[in-house]
Design a protein around this motif. Structure first.
Motif: not given
Ligand SMILES: Cc1ncc(COP(=O)(O)O)c(C=O)c1O
Length: 434
Positions: A114-115, A140, A142, A232, A265-271, A339, A388, A417
């Motif tokens: 998704h990035k 990650a 990505q 993110s 899933c949530l790392g920073g929150g973008s997806n 990530g 992730e 994602s």
């Molecule tokens: C495929 C994928 N999903 C999820 C994440 C988590 O990041 P975010 O919470 O910003 O979606 C990452 C971060 O690198 C990622 O590469």
């Protein structure tokens, strides 16, 4: 224009949304603004030397909808948008659940995730404003690959600071970024002051996202022609990612369904934000009864952190943002889903969390549980997820198994994602594949 074939719901490119959705004016309470710390130079004033003007304008946008520039829309279509929504009928059958499970296919992306949705928008604004180079961090890998792709299409140079713990086992992703022309450095690196000081402390420092962000910011502050880009956390990133949820809403309408549960899933929150924010709108404005679940690792369960002002990076170069945070100086054990190893969640998501609008699920840091769940998905649905995304699958399966117990026929929506074709080494380690 729109088609449903078997389990797959596809939109025509003409039906790609023309605006992103900005939830900030719709939030139940005003979003706490970024602030300066008591000590040192103004980080707020410095933002103009770090980010492009376009990005800063979007960061503070007050309109509910922000038009997607035609050039960005064109690039979205070239990068495979709109992306399919798939009903996971084989997985449902395997689990013997009465729940209906849908996943959004963000892995249908040239770089794997998704990035790309925000990479294209940010590179477009940088190019328009005459910058020649971008710099960024990646966990990650990505995000680094997505921005490398966008910079290559828009003829910009790119420097990537890649968290060493992940860069050391993702050789193929390293090569892919280089194929796009990016200059990639394991972080901490010897290119920046903060990197050198960390290497002095520990020559094998595994790195972390907060530290890699500090390196990229320091880099652009020393070059007028360069601009920083974050993958993110910030409002403008989540804004761009709402394309995911906006498409998904149209797709669910088409099959006359609507989610009871939205998971990612949530790392920073973008997806998570990208998929869920258009549905949060329905909960806040229309009172829809939706349960939101963010899947996290016990390595860095930032949504369980304190809701307070904190820096976004290790070296304290960013303004203070009000976030659910574990502390910007903390170290988190490396995991395959690197990530997800960030100290804080996006301000928008943190505000929703603090307001009681969402739940989180935390999975053990040894990752066996989530990777075993992902294996069930691979064997029923056939797609190999990013490490992730395995967390989204684990939470969706857990929810579906609860429905089996209770007999409830809930509709579960989750985000895939990214794909894991360059993460196979991670699968091999955790699942003991040869
Ligand atoms: C495929 C994928 N999903 C999820 C994440 C988590 O990041 P975010 O919470 O910003 O979606 C990452 C971060 O690198 C990622 O590469």
């Amino acid at each position: 224009m729109i088609s449903v074939s078997g389990n797959t719901i596809i939109l025509h490119p003409d039906d790609l949304p023309t605006s992103w959705y900005n939830i900030v004016p719709d939030l139940p309470t005003p979003l706490p603004p970024p602030m300066d710390p008591e000590d040192g130079p103004s980080r707020l004033q410095q933002l103009g030397n770090i980010f492009s003007k376009g990005v800063l304008q979007q960061e503070m946008a007050t309109d509910t909808y922000v038009k997607i520039p035609d050039e960005v829309r064109e690039l979205y279509i070239q990068s495979g948008r709109p992306r399919p929504l798939i009903r996971a009928k084989r997985l449902e059958k395997k689990l013997n659940t009465p729940a209906k499970m849908y996943y959004k296919g963000e892995f249908y992306s040239p770089t794997g995730s998704h990035k790309v949705n925000t990479a294209i928008a940010q590179a477009y604004m940088a190019k328009k404003e005459g910058f020649e180079r971008m710099a960024t961090e990646t966990g990650a890998g990505q995000w680094g690959t997505a921005l490398a792709y966008a910079c290559s299409l828009l003829d910009l140079e790119l420097t990537v600071y890649w968290v060493r713990a992940a860069s050391s086992w993702k050789a193929e992703r390293f090569r892919l970024m280089q194929m796009y022309g990016a200059d990639v450095h394991p972080s901490p690196s010897s290119r920046t002051e903060i990197g050198r000081s960390m290497l002095k402390e520990d020559p094998d420092h595994p790195g972390g996202l907060g530290l890699a962000i500090s390196e990229a910011i320091e880099d652009v502050l020393n070059d007028d022609k360069a601009v920083y880009s974050l993958g993110s956390v910030l409002n403008h990133v989540l804004l761009h990612q709402t394309i995911i949820g906006l498409e998904t809403k149209k797709q669910m309408e088409l099959v006359d369904d609507y989610p009871d549960v939205v998971i990612s899933c949530l790392g920073g929150g973008s997806n998570f934000g990208g998929l869920s924010i258009p549905f949060f709108r329905d909960k806040i404005k229309d009172g829809k009864d939706i349960k939101f679940v963010a899947a996290q690792s016990a390595s860095a369960p930032n949504l369980n952190g304190e809701y307070r002002y904190d820096f976004g990076d290790y070296a304290e170069q960013t303004p203070l943002l009000k976030m659910c945070t574990l502390g910007h100086k903390e170290h988190f054990p490396p995991i395959k889903a690197d990530g997800l190893r960030y100290h804080a969640a996006a301000p928008i998501i943190s505000a929703l969390r603090a307001g009681g609008y969402m739940d989180s699920m935390i999975y053990p840091a040894d990752e066996d549980y989530v990777f075993q769940r992902a294996k069930i998905f691979v064997q029923t649905e056939g797609f190999v997820p990013a490490a992730e995304s395995n967390y989204s699958i684990a939470a969706a399966i857990d929810e579906a198994l609860e429905c089996k117990e209770s007999g409830e026929e809930k509709t579960i929506l989750f985000n895939l994602s990214g794909h894991g074709f360059m993460d196979m080494h991670g699968f091999a380690d955790i699942l003991k594949l040869r």
